[in-house]
Write an enzyme that holds these catalytic residues in place. Structure first.
Site, PDB file in Angstrom:
ATOM      1  N   CYS A   2      30.350   8.601 -28.276  1.00  0.00           N
ATOM      2  CA  CYS A   2      31.651   8.579 -28.922  1.00  0.00           C
ATOM      3  C   CYS A   2      31.779   7.574 -30.056  1.00  0.00           C
ATOM      4  O   CYS A   2      32.624   7.759 -30.924  1.00  0.00           O
ATOM      5  CB  CYS A   2      32.744   8.369 -27.906  1.00  0.00           C
ATOM      6  SG  CYS A   2      33.703   9.894 -27.710  1.00  0.00           S
TER       7      CYS A   2
HETATM    8  N1  GLN Z   1      28.899  15.536 -26.194  1.00  0.00           N
HETATM    9  C1  GLN Z   1      28.224  14.273 -26.097  1.00  0.00           C
HETATM   10  C2  GLN Z   1      28.073  13.786 -24.686  1.00  0.00           C
HETATM   11  O1  GLN Z   1      28.523  14.370 -23.760  1.00  0.00           O
HETATM   12  C3  GLN Z   1      28.879  13.227 -26.970  1.00  0.00           C
HETATM   13  C4  GLN Z   1      30.267  12.942 -26.521  1.00  0.00           C
HETATM   14  C5  GLN Z   1      31.093  12.160 -27.505  1.00  0.00           C
HETATM   15  O2  GLN Z   1      30.805  12.023 -28.677  1.00  0.00           O
HETATM   16  N2  GLN Z   1      32.169  11.682 -27.021  1.00  0.00           N
HETATM   17  O3  GLN Z   1      27.497  12.752 -24.502  1.00  0.00           O
END
Ligand code: GLN
Length: 231
Positions: A2
């Site tokens: 994230c």
């Molecule tokens: N989809 C990715 C994960 O599950 C990244 C998630 C995100 O960027 N919050 O790790």
């Protein structure tokens, strides 16, 4: 992931990028300031960095599925880890994705380190046996590695046309180049006297941070920073 951060420049302690800044990744693990799609990043963290070119230039990784804010071992050792090229991230797992170290960025093909901030429908990605995890980000990383980082912009545009609701902010480095894309989330650049920081959000209140517009490719190399529109 994230929130992520990349560095290319002089050799600096990893802690000075990730732990020490007042709004660095450690603080972003529980109090991000610009995050649009989740509240906090408690599902793990990863720090990757390259050895000096004269010592082989290998990428090294330290990853955990626990929150960065409580990692006292990393806090102790990070000031002694020094590198000229770093890719680090804190994770908020997408619903349905595994929470373990293999699903935690940065991912690697042995030459590049890569983090993905976003979400993508796994059904639009090519089948692969080289992904580190079944996590969407790991499958996307494998697809990018297979096509080559010189085609990063084209790969992002193709994945986005197959999944128009995908968010595809990528950060990747190989020791001499730092590449990033904006596709659905925030990204900022700080040009320091000793190098360049590319990060999902500013790690401090320095007025020199620049926002990267959405749908752009950023490249940082020895000769400077370039920004190219992606569509
Ligand atoms: N989809 C990715 C994960 O599950 C990244 C998630 C995100 O960027 N919050 O790790």
């Amino acid at each position: 992931m994230c929130r992520h951060l990349g560095w290319l420049g002089a050799e600096v302690p990893v802690s000075s990028l990730v732990l020490d800044p007042p709004h660095g990744l450690r603080v972003q693990s529980y109090a991000p300031r610009r995050q649009k799609h989740c509240l906090l990043n408690a599902d793990g963290w990863g720090v990757g960095f390259f050895d000096r070119p004269s010592e082989g230039g290998l990428p090294r990784r330290w990853r955990s599925q626990a929150p960065l804010w409580g990692d006292v071992s990393f806090d102790s050792v990070a000031p002694a880890l020094r590198s000229h090229c770093v890719v680090a991230a804190v994770r908020s797992a997408t619903v349905g994705m595994p929470i373990d170290v293999s699903a935690t960025a940065p991912f690697t093909d042995g030459q590049w380190l890569l983090s993905h901030n976003g979400i993508v429908d796994r059904a639009v990605l090519p089948a692969t046996s080289s992904a580190e995890s079944v996590c969407d980000s790991a499958l996307l990383a494998a697809a990018i590695f297979e096509r080559g980082l010189d085609a990063l912009g084209e790969t992002i545009v193709d994945v986005a046309s197959a999944d128009p609701s995908a968010r595809l902010n990528i950060l990747a480095a190989n020791g001499s180049r730092l590449l990033a894309t904006t596709w659905g989330d925030t990204l900022c650049i700080l040009r320091r006297a000793d190098g360049v920081v590319v990060a999902s959000e500013p790690y401090d209140n320095d007025s020199e941070w620049e926002d990267v517009p959405d749908r752009h490719l950023v490249e940082v190399a020895a000769d400077g920073v370039t920004m190219t529109p992606l569509d």
